[in-house]
Design an enzyme around this catalytic site. Structure first.
Site: not given
Ligand SMILES: [Zn+2]
Length: 249
Positions: A38, A186
């Protein structure tokens, strides 16, 4: 620089602080990006588009459908591909001038001893403390600037450690290696996609400034973003004289 390069980078060159000299410094610079997730995706996109000469990207994973919400180097048809291969395709299409070095591997300490001294700057876009500490140790040892990012849920951090300077703090001054910090990933906690993008882009911004030799930079500061309330906080980080990693150098 040839005419095409002068056009491609004209919006940098128009900046008085940047100019042809700054762009030339970028063109000969080598950045090492640890992790193509990310944070690494937007960071690598902006580093490549900006014209960083050599970009080395390290990641061991393959693209998964759950990555596509935020890992913007990848397309739906990239699912199942080796991440660094898919990353190379996208980055080469954006800027064929960049020399891309892609490594599909989990980082071992020996790898960093080879990769870090060959880079002018390191972007830590990894997602775990073990890697962050190993990268920090190598950056302290070889005196390379480290731009570190982290993001989880609605919270994110940006840290710049200009370890070329003797009085600069390091990542372990802030988060000691023996500290009780738990990895929260995450994959279990969730993360807001554009927030990760913002932090990755900021990592690229700080890297470009450092490599081109312009601006003040965020060295020695911890920037904290609370994305839910859109509040930024800036905290000065001091070098810890008792830091197990950087105090003896
Ligand atoms: Zn330290």
């Amino acid at each position: 620089m040839n005419d095409e390069q002068l056009l491609r980078y004209s919006r940098h060159i128009l900046l008085a602080e940047f100019g042809v000299e700054g762009q030339e410094r970028l063109r000969t610079a080598r950045a090492l990006v640890i992790g193509a997730g990310g944070l690494g995706c937007p960071a690598a996109l902006y580093l490549a588009a900006s014209g960083v000469g050599t970009l080395t990207i390290v990641d061991s994973d393959r693209v998964d459908l759950t990555n596509l919400q935020r890992q913007i180097l990848y397309r739906t048809e990239s699912v199942g591909m080796v991440k660094v291969d898919a990353a190379r395709n996208t980055l080469a299409a954006i800027n064929p001038e960049v020399n891309l070095v892609t490594l599909q591997q989990r980082l071992a300490a020996g790898d960093l001893a080879e990769l870090v001294p060959r880079a002018d700057l390191v972007l830590d876009c990894s997602d775990n403390f073990a890697t962050r500490h190993a990268v920090n140790r190598a950056c302290v040892q070889y005196a390379r600037p480290l731009v570190s990012g982290a993001a989880i849920r609605f919270d994110a951090q940006l840290m710049v450690f200009d370890l070329r300077k003797a009085d600069a703090p390091c990542y372990a001054c802030l988060f000691p290696e023996d500290g009780e910090v738990e990895d929260v990933q995450c994959s279990v906690m969730g993360v807001l996609a554009p927030m990760v993008g913002a932090i990755g882009a900021l990592q690229a911004m700080e890297a470009v400034k450092l490599l081109a030799g312009i601006g003040e930079g965020a060295s020695g500061r911890l920037l904290l973003l609370d994305a839910k309330s859109s509040e930024w906080r800036s905290v000065r980080i001091r070098k810890d004289p008792a830091c197990a990693v950087c105090s003896s150098r």
